[in-house]
Motif scaffolding. Structure first.
Motif, PDB file in Angstrom:
ATOM      1  N   GLN A  80       0.858  -1.175   0.000  1.00 35.82           N
ATOM      2  CA  GLN A  80       0.000   0.000   0.000  1.00 35.82           C
ATOM      3  C   GLN A  80       0.895   1.227   0.000  1.00 35.82           C
ATOM      4  N   LEU A  81       0.655   2.116  -0.948  1.00 36.61           N
ATOM      5  CA  LEU A  81       1.385   3.379  -1.026  1.00 36.61           C
ATOM      6  C   LEU A  81       0.421   4.505  -0.682  1.00 36.61           C
ATOM      7  N   ILE A  82       0.805   5.336   0.272  1.00 30.32           N
ATOM      8  CA  ILE A  82      -0.019   6.467   0.709  1.00 30.32           C
ATOM      9  C   ILE A  82       0.209   7.630  -0.253  1.00 30.32           C
ATOM     10  N   GLY A 110     -10.722   6.137   4.400  1.00 36.10           N
ATOM     11  CA  GLY A 110     -10.175   6.882   3.280  1.00 36.10           C
ATOM     12  C   GLY A 110     -10.603   6.305   1.951  1.00 36.10           C
ATOM     13  N   GLN A 111      -9.810   6.565   0.926  1.00 37.46           N
ATOM     14  CA  GLN A 111     -10.099   6.105  -0.431  1.00 37.46           C
ATOM     15  C   GLN A 111      -8.948   5.247  -0.927  1.00 37.46           C
ATOM     16  N   GLN A 112      -9.284   4.249  -1.771  1.00 41.16           N
ATOM     17  CA  GLN A 112      -8.253   3.386  -2.314  1.00 41.16           C
ATOM     18  C   GLN A 112      -8.606   2.951  -3.729  1.00 41.16           C
ATOM     19  N   VAL A 123      -0.874  -3.263  -6.479  1.00 41.92           N
ATOM     20  CA  VAL A 123      -0.386  -2.164  -5.656  1.00 41.92           C
ATOM     21  C   VAL A 123      -1.616  -1.335  -5.286  1.00 41.92           C
ATOM     22  N   GLU A 124      -1.773  -1.076  -4.002  1.00 41.93           N
ATOM     23  CA  GLU A 124      -2.893  -0.251  -3.544  1.00 41.93           C
ATOM     24  C   GLU A 124      -2.407   1.171  -3.334  1.00 41.93           C
ATOM     25  N   LEU A 125      -3.096   2.125  -3.945  1.00 44.67           N
ATOM     26  CA  LEU A 125      -2.868   3.538  -3.660  1.00 44.67           C
ATOM     27  C   LEU A 125      -3.949   3.943  -2.669  1.00 44.67           C
TER      28      LEU A 125
END
Length: 135
Positions: A80-82, A110-112, A123-125
């Motif tokens: 997960q990348l913030i 939040g949103q993903q 990859v999760e943003l």
């Protein structure tokens, strides 16, 4: 048992089909830098405290298990990348031709959105929701 010494890096291994394509993807689109590159077998890219090991089909990590199972790319486990502005990141990546598994999803935290590297790894943003102030 000997204890291991903690480091400042968190290491994650992704099995990929093409090491140079994966290195290009992570450095061009997601802000990683190359730590080492032993293409076509394996490379490592880093972003902050995350070192992502990109293991190709000829890497030692991709050798078959004793039961014959072979590690392969894909699945639902992910890094997960913030990000600060998810909509802007998605627009930038879509314009660059990056593929996504879904659209932006909103929840209480939040949103993903999930994108895929050239081998199909996820990859999760993630853009965190604003946190209420403590009293």
């Amino acid at each position: 048992m000997t204890a291991t010494t903690p480091t400042t890096l968190a290491n994650v291994r992704y099995f990929i089909d093409d090491v140079p394509a994966a290195v290009d993807f992570y450095t061009t689109h997601l802000g990683f830098t190359v730590e080492f590159d032993f293409s076509p077998a394996v490379a490592a890219v880093a972003r902050g405290p995350l070192q992502l090991l990109l293991s190709g089909p000829t890497s030692s990590g991709a050798r078959p298990m004793p039961d014959g199972a072979v590690p392969e790319p894909g699945g639902w486990n992910r890094i997960q990348l913030i990000v600060d502005d998810l909509a802007a990141e998605v627009a930038r990546l879509r314009a660059a031709g990056v593929g996504f598994r879904n659209d932006i999803v909103s929840g209480p935290g939040g949103q993903q959105i999930l994108l895929q590297d050239p081998s199909g790894n996820v990859v999760e943003l993630f853009q965190p929701a604003p946190r209420p102030e403590s009293r």
